[in-house]
Design a protein around this motif. Structure first.
Motif, PDB file in Angstrom:
ATOM      1  N   LYS A 208       0.795  -1.222   0.100  1.00 24.36           N
ATOM      2  CA  LYS A 208      -0.106  -0.043  -0.035  1.00 24.36           C
ATOM      3  C   LYS A 208       0.853   1.328  -0.050  1.00 24.36           C
ATOM      4  O   LYS A 208       2.064   1.318   0.605  1.00 24.36           O
ATOM      5  N   SER A 209       0.450   2.373  -0.689  1.00 24.71           N
ATOM      6  CA  SER A 209       1.478   3.403  -0.728  1.00 24.71           C
ATOM      7  C   SER A 209       0.471   4.854  -0.816  1.00 24.71           C
ATOM      8  O   SER A 209      -0.848   4.804  -1.024  1.00 24.71           O
ATOM      9  N   CYS A 210       1.119   5.735  -0.612  1.00 19.46           N
ATOM     10  CA  CYS A 210       0.335   7.161  -0.932  1.00 19.46           C
ATOM     11  C   CYS A 210       1.575   8.339  -1.052  1.00 19.46           C
ATOM     12  O   CYS A 210       2.632   8.182  -0.653  1.00 19.46           O
ATOM     13  N   THR A 211       1.153   9.311  -1.576  1.00 19.91           N
ATOM     14  CA  THR A 211       2.190  10.444  -1.733  1.00 19.91           C
ATOM     15  C   THR A 211       1.573  11.563  -1.339  1.00 19.91           C
ATOM     16  O   THR A 211       0.241  11.658  -1.604  1.00 19.91           O
ATOM     17  N   GLY A 212       2.186  12.744  -1.221  1.00 18.90           N
ATOM     18  CA  GLY A 212       1.683  13.919  -0.838  1.00 18.90           C
ATOM     19  C   GLY A 212       2.814  15.026  -0.777  1.00 18.90           C
ATOM     20  O   GLY A 212       3.978  15.035  -0.991  1.00 18.90           O
ATOM     21  N   LYS A 213       2.220  16.146  -0.320  1.00 15.21           N
ATOM     22  CA  LYS A 213       3.251  17.412  -0.337  1.00 15.21           C
ATOM     23  C   LYS A 213       3.020  18.316   1.141  1.00 15.21           C
ATOM     24  O   LYS A 213       1.743  17.939   1.242  1.00 15.21           O
ATOM     25  N   VAL A 214       3.809  18.777   1.601  1.00 15.74           N
ATOM     26  CA  VAL A 214       3.744  19.709   2.812  1.00 15.74           C
ATOM     27  C   VAL A 214       4.614  20.717   2.999  1.00 15.74           C
ATOM     28  O   VAL A 214       5.779  20.340   2.609  1.00 15.74           O
ATOM     29  N   GLY A 215       4.370  21.893   3.216  1.00 11.12           N
ATOM     30  CA  GLY A 215       5.186  22.845   3.553  1.00 11.12           C
ATOM     31  C   GLY A 215       4.586  23.433   4.767  1.00 11.12           C
ATOM     32  O   GLY A 215       3.910  23.766   5.100  1.00 11.12           O
ATOM     33  N   ALA A 216       5.941  23.663   5.845  1.00  8.60           N
ATOM     34  CA  ALA A 216       5.586  24.215   7.130  1.00  8.60           C
ATOM     35  C   ALA A 216       6.870  24.721   7.668  1.00  8.60           C
ATOM     36  O   ALA A 216       8.018  24.318   7.520  1.00  8.60           O
ATOM     37  N   MET A 217       6.738  25.231   8.681  1.00  8.81           N
ATOM     38  CA  MET A 217       7.639  25.858   9.624  1.00  8.81           C
ATOM     39  C   MET A 217       7.633  24.953  11.056  1.00  8.81           C
ATOM     40  O   MET A 217       8.448  25.369  12.072  1.00  8.81           O
ATOM     41  N   ASP A 218       6.567  24.129  11.246  1.00  9.44           N
ATOM     42  CA  ASP A 218       6.300  23.576  12.368  1.00  9.44           C
ATOM     43  C   ASP A 218       6.643  22.013  12.069  1.00  9.44           C
ATOM     44  O   ASP A 218       5.960  21.433  11.202  1.00  9.44           O
ATOM     45  N   THR A 219       7.307  21.345  12.787  1.00 11.05           N
ATOM     46  CA  THR A 219       7.493  19.913  12.699  1.00 11.05           C
ATOM     47  C   THR A 219       6.117  18.996  12.778  1.00 11.05           C
ATOM     48  O   THR A 219       5.912  18.134  12.160  1.00 11.05           O
ATOM     49  N   HIS A 220       5.355  19.542  13.928  1.00  8.45           N
ATOM     50  CA  HIS A 220       4.189  18.678  13.897  1.00  8.45           C
ATOM     51  C   HIS A 220       3.251  18.856  12.781  1.00  8.45           C
ATOM     52  O   HIS A 220       2.430  17.908  12.480  1.00  8.45           O
ATOM     53  N   LYS A 221       3.276  19.941  11.920  1.00  6.84           N
ATOM     54  CA  LYS A 221       2.641  19.989  10.789  1.00  6.84           C
ATOM     55  C   LYS A 221       2.952  19.002   9.704  1.00  6.84           C
ATOM     56  O   LYS A 221       2.072  18.492   9.093  1.00  6.84           O
TER      57      LYS A 221
ATOM     58  N   THR B 165      -2.142  11.880   8.236  1.00  2.12           N
ATOM     59  CA  THR B 165      -3.366  12.046   7.621  1.00  2.12           C
ATOM     60  C   THR B 165      -3.724  11.219   6.380  1.00  2.12           C
ATOM     61  O   THR B 165      -4.481  10.715   6.113  1.00  2.12           O
ATOM     62  N   ALA B 166      -2.385  11.727   5.628  1.00  2.00           N
ATOM     63  CA  ALA B 166      -2.562  11.065   4.202  1.00  2.00           C
ATOM     64  C   ALA B 166      -2.383   9.679   4.279  1.00  2.00           C
ATOM     65  O   ALA B 166      -3.324   8.733   3.487  1.00  2.00           O
ATOM     66  N   ALA B 167      -1.474   8.942   5.254  1.00  2.00           N
ATOM     67  CA  ALA B 167      -1.557   7.361   5.332  1.00  2.00           C
ATOM     68  C   ALA B 167      -2.907   6.924   5.779  1.00  2.00           C
ATOM     69  O   ALA B 167      -3.019   5.935   5.331  1.00  2.00           O
ATOM     70  N   LYS B 168      -3.604   7.448   6.869  1.00  2.00           N
ATOM     71  CA  LYS B 168      -4.890   7.209   7.230  1.00  2.00           C
ATOM     72  C   LYS B 168      -5.861   7.361   6.231  1.00  2.00           C
ATOM     73  O   LYS B 168      -6.569   6.297   6.063  1.00  2.00           O
ATOM     74  N   LYS B 169      -5.903   8.248   5.511  1.00  2.00           N
ATOM     75  CA  LYS B 169      -6.843   8.462   4.400  1.00  2.00           C
ATOM     76  C   LYS B 169      -6.856   7.550   3.264  1.00  2.00           C
ATOM     77  O   LYS B 169      -7.739   7.369   2.587  1.00  2.00           O
ATOM     78  N   ASN B 170      -5.695   7.219   3.029  1.00  2.00           N
ATOM     79  CA  ASN B 170      -5.454   6.371   1.820  1.00  2.00           C
ATOM     80  C   ASN B 170      -5.272   4.856   2.152  1.00  2.00           C
ATOM     81  O   ASN B 170      -4.826   3.988   1.130  1.00  2.00           O
ATOM     82  N   GLY B 171      -5.545   4.681   3.376  1.00  2.00           N
ATOM     83  CA  GLY B 171      -5.571   3.143   3.992  1.00  2.00           C
ATOM     84  C   GLY B 171      -4.243   2.481   3.739  1.00  2.00           C
ATOM     85  O   GLY B 171      -4.361   1.065   3.930  1.00  2.00           O
ATOM     86  N   VAL B 172      -3.303   3.289   4.128  1.00  2.00           N
ATOM     87  CA  VAL B 172      -1.949   2.864   4.293  1.00  2.00           C
ATOM     88  C   VAL B 172      -1.609   2.093   5.770  1.00  2.00           C
ATOM     89  O   VAL B 172      -1.225   1.096   5.731  1.00  2.00           O
ATOM     90  N   ILE B 173      -2.241   2.800   6.587  1.00  2.00           N
ATOM     91  CA  ILE B 173      -2.457   2.232   8.030  1.00  2.00           C
ATOM     92  C   ILE B 173      -3.876   2.432   8.561  1.00  2.00           C
ATOM     93  O   ILE B 173      -4.412   3.253   7.918  1.00  2.00           O
ATOM     94  N   ASN B 174      -4.137   1.624   9.624  1.00  2.00           N
ATOM     95  CA  ASN B 174      -5.422   1.551  10.064  1.00  2.00           C
ATOM     96  C   ASN B 174      -5.434   2.231  11.386  1.00  2.00           C
ATOM     97  O   ASN B 174      -4.759   2.251  12.399  1.00  2.00           O
TER      98      ASN B 174
END
Length: 147
Positions: free
Chosen positions: A35-48, A55-64
């Motif tokens: 299972k896989s997913c890809t995405g992009k993120v830009g931030a100044m905060d590690t938690h983001k 969020t991407a991994a959960k929404k795309n079914g990579v993890i339960n």
């Protein structure tokens, strides 16, 4: 307990991340029942960054999302990948740095023996630098953890 040469999860996570047309690579991974997913993120905060990848991994079914051990494994893979991005100091905004990253999350069994179980890999590629346009450089990171 041999690692299968053509099932190296870290290598595939990086190839998926860097491929211009990922559809062919995704089709090959699906044949392995990965299972896989890809995405992009830009931030100044590690938690983001962590939140976007989770969020991407959960929404795309990579993890339960209902199984703590899966979220926990993903979290450690993300932090390991961030260590590569930030050169061992998982800090961004607190040291006046910003990131613009693409990511790939991959889940599968990289071993010849199926009983070894599944692993998760997170690859990150993009830029890091001062929050001033043109003051960044390329960076890459990889994290792998067992589920």
């Amino acid at each position: 307990m041999a690692l299968s040469k053509d099932r190296r999860i870290g290598k595939h996570a990086i190839l998926l991340l860097l491929s211009e047309d990922s559809s062919e690579h995704v089709a090959m991974l699906e044949q392995l029942n990965w299972k896989s997913c890809t995405g992009k993120v830009g931030a100044m905060d590690t938690h983001k960054v962590v939140a976007a990848i989770e969020t991407a991994a959960k929404k795309n079914g990579v993890i339960n999302p209902d199984l703590y051990r899966e979220s926990h494994a993903l979290y450690h893979a993300i932090i390991e990948a961030l260590n590569g991005i930030t050169r061992g100091q998982v800090q961004i905004g607190s040291v006046l740095r910003t990131v613009g990253l693409s990511f790939a999350v991959l889940r599968g069994n990289p071993y010849e023996n199926e009983q070894e179980g599944e692993w998760v890999a997170v690859s990150l590629y993009g830029t890091i630098g001062a929050p001033v346009k043109g003051s960044e450089h390329e960076t890459i990171g990889l994290g792998i953890n067992h589920i």
